[in-house]
Scaffold this active site. Sequence first.
Site, PDB file in Angstrom:
ATOM      1  N   HIS A   1       0.733  -1.090  -0.008  1.00  0.00           N
ATOM      2  CA  HIS A   1      -0.106   0.006   0.054  1.00  0.00           C
ATOM      3  C   HIS A   1       0.784   1.104   0.081  1.00  0.00           C
ATOM      4  O   HIS A   1       1.964   1.330   0.733  1.00  0.00           O
ATOM      5  CB  HIS A   1      -0.698   0.132   1.248  1.00  0.00           C
ATOM      6  CG  HIS A   1      -1.617   1.441   1.510  1.00  0.00           C
ATOM      7  ND1 HIS A   1      -2.677   1.657   0.826  1.00  0.00           N
ATOM      8  CD2 HIS A   1      -1.287   2.399   2.321  1.00  0.00           C
ATOM      9  CE1 HIS A   1      -2.993   2.881   1.019  1.00  0.00           C
ATOM     10  NE2 HIS A   1      -2.194   3.433   2.214  1.00  0.00           N
TER      11      HIS A   1
ATOM     12  N   CYS B   1      -4.603   1.815  -4.365  1.00  0.00           N
ATOM     13  CA  CYS B   1      -3.737   3.111  -3.767  1.00  0.00           C
ATOM     14  C   CYS B   1      -2.484   3.326  -4.914  1.00  0.00           C
ATOM     15  O   CYS B   1      -2.046   4.230  -5.109  1.00  0.00           O
ATOM     16  CB  CYS B   1      -3.400   2.732  -2.648  1.00  0.00           C
ATOM     17  SG  CYS B   1      -2.463   1.040  -2.336  1.00  0.00           S
TER      18      CYS B   1
END
Length: 475
Positions: A32, A100
């Site tokens: 992430h 993301c």
Amino acid sequence: MEVQLYVYDLSKGLARMYSAALTGTQMDAIYHTSIVLNGVEYYFGQGIQTAVPGTTHHGQPMEVVSLGTTELPTEVVEEYLGSLASIYTPESYDLFLHNCNNFTQDLSMFLAGKSIPEHIRNLPQTFLETPFGQMMKPQIEMALKGVTQGTGQFGAPGPSVQPPSARTSSATPQQIARSAHPHRQLRLPSLQREITNFVMYKKAPPLEKIIQKLPNEFQEAQGVPEIIEFVKLRHSATPVADIRVPDLHSFATTLKLQYSTLPSGCHFAVVDLIRLLLLDPRVSGYFAEETQHETLLTLLEPLSQDETASYPYNLRIVALQLACNLFSTPLYPDQLTSSSSRLRETCLRLATNSLLDSQTSLRVVAASFAYNLASFNHNARFGNKADPISEEDQVELTASLLEAVTREEESIEALHGLLFALGLLVYEAPMDGSLIDLCRAMGVAETISGKMNIQAVQKEPLLKEIGGDLFGKGL
């Protein structure tokens, strides 16, 4: 300002421990990522979100990667993020396809012209489809559920998260001087505010018909098939979660080499394809930073000459619509107002040459471009900043608008755009400057009031506000 990539591991170390044994592939993490700039962490989860760096649900990053620096002003970055909001919506988030890392890749390219690390960007989708990936999926999704905790949606971060430029301050001398401008004593609701929407032409024609107009050789040229597919997906009736931006450099190279050799009858189809392409802020951001704007000038410069009327109507109108769509990114307006930019000169001539055209639709779109340009200048002035458009260009544009207003007797839509652009340019202009002198010399108040006697346009409400109040009382 330094641009940093914060890298987190959603598997909390389990991927490194078990991935090789379970899948045959060593994976160090389930990544992430977020971008940190000027004391703010930007990331994609439930839309584009912000936080104080390192305070999200994911804790501290496993790695911080320097992506370089950016000289872009904070307000330009914020405007670009706002333009991405339509792409990175809460509903569009997809763990496998639109996540993301797609967001940080786009933002990194915009800020620093650099990709995020390849091993993060190309994390294999097949990994998440393996038994181990399925085993990890609940933990990953649980980690993502906390992505909004203690954070704000982009555009409304808490005071501690806002960049310094966004914090309030006491009144400046410029604000005090602005409050004394005589135009502020008039009732002009259309002008006494920031303009938040530019006119853009987003409607897609039947794409198959446009593509059929393109020569087969061009359709198959380097970079073109991927662009055609991208535009199809971007404007399809069924939204696609993740549409990666294709190789724009290859496409631009092909376009610059081949456009002038293509049959003239297909030029409008090429320009219309680019018009739709530029609606994606990632694409318009790329071309806005192209050296000398060579690709756009290849398309637009021939149309800005004095013999504009000799070009086909369909080519001229899609070119003007394309010029309006340049306002889809915060980078282009600065280029369109820079005195050293050929793009500024080209687009300004293209618009002013069309303001008096016999075709009503052309006049409407030309007035829309003038409105966009005037709005950008108005917003800077309204924010106590220097006018981005030079006084010389303002005078030239105002003179063209005044002549167009004088002649417009058919289209209330065209007149509306002309009056709005004119009002935005003149509102709070220096009372002893050339712009106000021009309006006084040309008797603009009388010209506009005369439109109230023409049946086709007499119901336009701006005739009273701009003509009666701004020019009747403010000169």
